[in-house]
Scaffold this motif. Structure first.
Motif, PDB file in Angstrom:
ATOM      1  N   GLN A  69     -32.576  20.065  16.499  1.00 28.38           N
ATOM      2  CA  GLN A  69     -31.192  20.064  17.200  1.00 28.38           C
ATOM      3  C   GLN A  69     -30.880  20.945  18.318  1.00 28.38           C
ATOM      4  O   GLN A  69     -29.779  20.834  19.062  1.00 28.38           O
ATOM      5  CB  GLN A  69     -29.948  20.150  16.249  1.00 28.38           C
ATOM      6  CG  GLN A  69     -30.228  19.107  15.143  1.00 28.38           C
ATOM      7  CD  GLN A  69     -30.982  18.735  14.342  1.00 28.38           C
ATOM      8  OE1 GLN A  69     -31.673  19.661  13.742  1.00 28.38           O
ATOM      9  NE2 GLN A  69     -31.583  17.497  14.357  1.00 28.38           N
ATOM     10  N   THR A  85     -27.379  19.608  19.774  1.00 34.97           N
ATOM     11  CA  THR A  85     -26.808  18.304  19.576  1.00 34.97           C
ATOM     12  C   THR A  85     -25.752  18.265  18.462  1.00 34.97           C
ATOM     13  O   THR A  85     -24.994  17.305  18.474  1.00 34.97           O
ATOM     14  CB  THR A  85     -27.998  17.428  19.159  1.00 34.97           C
ATOM     15  OG1 THR A  85     -28.435  17.835  18.089  1.00 34.97           O
ATOM     16  CG2 THR A  85     -28.827  17.160  20.416  1.00 34.97           C
ATOM     17  N   THR A  86     -25.557  19.323  17.871  1.00 36.82           N
ATOM     18  CA  THR A  86     -24.216  19.330  16.830  1.00 36.82           C
ATOM     19  C   THR A  86     -23.699  20.729  17.206  1.00 36.82           C
ATOM     20  O   THR A  86     -24.146  21.601  17.588  1.00 36.82           O
ATOM     21  CB  THR A  86     -24.810  19.407  15.578  1.00 36.82           C
ATOM     22  OG1 THR A  86     -25.531  20.589  15.275  1.00 36.82           O
ATOM     23  CG2 THR A  86     -25.666  18.068  15.368  1.00 36.82           C
ATOM     24  N   PRO A  87     -22.631  21.073  16.519  1.00 36.91           N
ATOM     25  CA  PRO A  87     -21.697  22.207  16.726  1.00 36.91           C
ATOM     26  C   PRO A  87     -22.596  23.158  16.019  1.00 36.91           C
ATOM     27  O   PRO A  87     -22.587  24.373  16.402  1.00 36.91           O
ATOM     28  CB  PRO A  87     -20.334  21.951  15.903  1.00 36.91           C
ATOM     29  CG  PRO A  87     -19.950  20.618  16.118  1.00 36.91           C
ATOM     30  CD  PRO A  87     -21.558  19.767  16.308  1.00 36.91           C
ATOM     31  N   LEU A  88     -23.206  23.220  14.720  1.00 31.56           N
ATOM     32  CA  LEU A  88     -24.056  24.333  14.170  1.00 31.56           C
ATOM     33  C   LEU A  88     -25.017  24.705  15.011  1.00 31.56           C
ATOM     34  O   LEU A  88     -25.352  25.676  14.922  1.00 31.56           O
ATOM     35  CB  LEU A  88     -24.513  23.570  12.675  1.00 31.56           C
ATOM     36  CG  LEU A  88     -25.061  24.805  12.263  1.00 31.56           C
ATOM     37  CD1 LEU A  88     -24.359  25.918  11.866  1.00 31.56           C
ATOM     38  CD2 LEU A  88     -25.358  24.341  10.657  1.00 31.56           C
ATOM     39  N   LYS A 113     -29.835  26.886   4.722  1.00 32.46           N
ATOM     40  CA  LYS A 113     -29.802  25.786   3.358  1.00 32.46           C
ATOM     41  C   LYS A 113     -30.718  26.705   2.345  1.00 32.46           C
ATOM     42  O   LYS A 113     -31.805  26.982   2.827  1.00 32.46           O
ATOM     43  CB  LYS A 113     -30.459  24.512   3.778  1.00 32.46           C
ATOM     44  CG  LYS A 113     -30.406  23.713   2.843  1.00 32.46           C
ATOM     45  CD  LYS A 113     -30.878  22.122   3.078  1.00 32.46           C
ATOM     46  CE  LYS A 113     -30.874  21.320   2.154  1.00 32.46           C
ATOM     47  NZ  LYS A 113     -30.550  20.038   2.447  1.00 32.46           N
ATOM     48  N   THR A 116     -31.754  24.230   8.370  1.00 28.14           N
ATOM     49  CA  THR A 116     -32.731  23.691   7.340  1.00 28.14           C
ATOM     50  C   THR A 116     -33.894  24.448   8.031  1.00 28.14           C
ATOM     51  O   THR A 116     -34.912  24.278   7.272  1.00 28.14           O
ATOM     52  CB  THR A 116     -32.630  22.432   7.621  1.00 28.14           C
ATOM     53  OG1 THR A 116     -32.871  21.678   8.720  1.00 28.14           O
ATOM     54  CG2 THR A 116     -31.359  21.861   6.873  1.00 28.14           C
ATOM     55  N   CYS A 143     -31.086  21.691  11.888  1.00 27.36           N
ATOM     56  CA  CYS A 143     -29.959  21.519  10.968  1.00 27.36           C
ATOM     57  C   CYS A 143     -29.362  20.316  10.808  1.00 27.36           C
ATOM     58  O   CYS A 143     -29.385  19.444  11.344  1.00 27.36           O
ATOM     59  CB  CYS A 143     -28.946  22.579  11.680  1.00 27.36           C
ATOM     60  SG  CYS A 143     -28.162  22.027  13.168  1.00 27.36           S
ATOM     61  N   ASP A 144     -28.278  20.218   9.624  1.00 31.35           N
ATOM     62  CA  ASP A 144     -27.802  19.325   9.367  1.00 31.35           C
ATOM     63  C   ASP A 144     -26.161  19.694   9.729  1.00 31.35           C
ATOM     64  O   ASP A 144     -26.213  20.731  10.428  1.00 31.35           O
ATOM     65  CB  ASP A 144     -27.566  18.808   7.925  1.00 31.35           C
ATOM     66  CG  ASP A 144     -27.240  19.879   6.831  1.00 31.35           C
ATOM     67  OD1 ASP A 144     -26.651  20.710   7.291  1.00 31.35           O
ATOM     68  OD2 ASP A 144     -27.915  19.753   5.810  1.00 31.35           O
ATOM     69  N   GLU A 145     -25.262  18.971   9.294  1.00 32.35           N
ATOM     70  CA  GLU A 145     -23.908  19.461   9.890  1.00 32.35           C
ATOM     71  C   GLU A 145     -23.318  20.638   9.504  1.00 32.35           C
ATOM     72  O   GLU A 145     -22.344  21.240  10.050  1.00 32.35           O
ATOM     73  CB  GLU A 145     -22.850  18.373   9.455  1.00 32.35           C
ATOM     74  CG  GLU A 145     -22.836  16.891  10.174  1.00 32.35           C
ATOM     75  CD  GLU A 145     -21.895  16.024   9.760  1.00 32.35           C
ATOM     76  OE1 GLU A 145     -20.870  16.516   9.587  1.00 32.35           O
ATOM     77  OE2 GLU A 145     -22.135  14.798   9.927  1.00 32.35           O
ATOM     78  N   ASP A 146     -23.925  21.089   7.984  1.00 30.43           N
ATOM     79  CA  ASP A 146     -23.539  22.156   7.546  1.00 30.43           C
ATOM     80  C   ASP A 146     -24.186  23.406   7.493  1.00 30.43           C
ATOM     81  O   ASP A 146     -23.573  24.573   6.908  1.00 30.43           O
ATOM     82  CB  ASP A 146     -22.778  21.809   6.118  1.00 30.43           C
ATOM     83  CG  ASP A 146     -21.993  20.742   5.891  1.00 30.43           C
ATOM     84  OD1 ASP A 146     -20.943  20.891   6.721  1.00 30.43           O
ATOM     85  OD2 ASP A 146     -22.163  19.725   5.029  1.00 30.43           O
ATOM     86  N   GLU A 147     -25.786  23.190   7.547  1.00 33.20           N
ATOM     87  CA  GLU A 147     -26.481  24.274   7.295  1.00 33.20           C
ATOM     88  C   GLU A 147     -27.770  24.297   8.088  1.00 33.20           C
ATOM     89  O   GLU A 147     -28.342  23.241   8.568  1.00 33.20           O
ATOM     90  CB  GLU A 147     -27.224  24.205   5.772  1.00 33.20           C
ATOM     91  CG  GLU A 147     -26.125  24.606   4.920  1.00 33.20           C
ATOM     92  CD  GLU A 147     -26.455  24.366   3.330  1.00 33.20           C
ATOM     93  OE1 GLU A 147     -26.082  25.002   2.459  1.00 33.20           O
ATOM     94  OE2 GLU A 147     -27.292  23.097   2.875  1.00 33.20           O
TER      95      GLU A 147
END
Length: 163
Positions: free
Chosen positions: A7, A41-44, A68, A27, A21-25
């Motif tokens: 990401q 590519t994501t806020p995290l 995670k 990985t 990562c995923d949306e929350d953690e």
């Protein structure tokens, strides 16, 4: 990790860090051969990039990323011990093993399985007698150069000496 699963990619002196990562953690974080940065590519992923860049600028930076849960119970115990090693200090695989009543080889295997290098500073675990030992499941080459750089970045003299 496959290239398209990152990401973000953060560049560092002589290497890069791939962030997954995923949306929350988070990985995974992986050491990569030098390559161009990849925008988050994501806020995290953007937050992971911000924190990794802050640490690259100042090794006293303290990470606050949601990681995670991963690994076996033993691996998680090793990673907890590693996370408690202060900046600029190292422990040997044997030191960590004695704390956990286990074998140095098992500690080394757990270090190699660490999915969050730099954040969980497995580079601070070294061989008895002052050598670097292995790093990220490798015994030489590119990754030992990364380990040397990480230790030198944190002000540890072992990063300045050959194996």
């Amino acid at each position: 990790m496959a290239e398209n699963h990152y990401q973000a990619v953060v560049t560092a002196p002589g290497f890069a860090l791939g962030v997954q990562c995923d949306e929350d953690e988070i990985t995974g974080i992986e050491f990569l051969e030098p390559r161009p940065e990849v925008a988050p590519t994501t806020p995290l992923a953007a937050e992971a990039v911000r924190q990794l860049q802050a640490w690259l600028a100042d090794p006293k930076f303290v990470f606050g990323l949601p990681l995670k849960p991963a690994g076996t119970t033993f691996q998680r115990r090793v990673w907890e011990q590693i996370a408690s090693i202060p900046l600029g200090r190292t422990l040997t695989y044997g030191d960590v093993a004695r704390t956990l009543n286990n074998a140095p080889r098992a500690v080394g295997q757990a270090c190699g399985a660490n999915p969050y290098p730099v954040v969980v500073p497995c580079h601070r675990v070294v061989a008895t007698g002052g050598g670097l030992g292995g790093f990220n499941r490798e015994r030489g080459g590119f990754l030992l150069d990364v380990k040397r750089w990480l230790l030198r970045h944190e002000g540890h003299p072992i990063g300045s000496t050959p194996d």
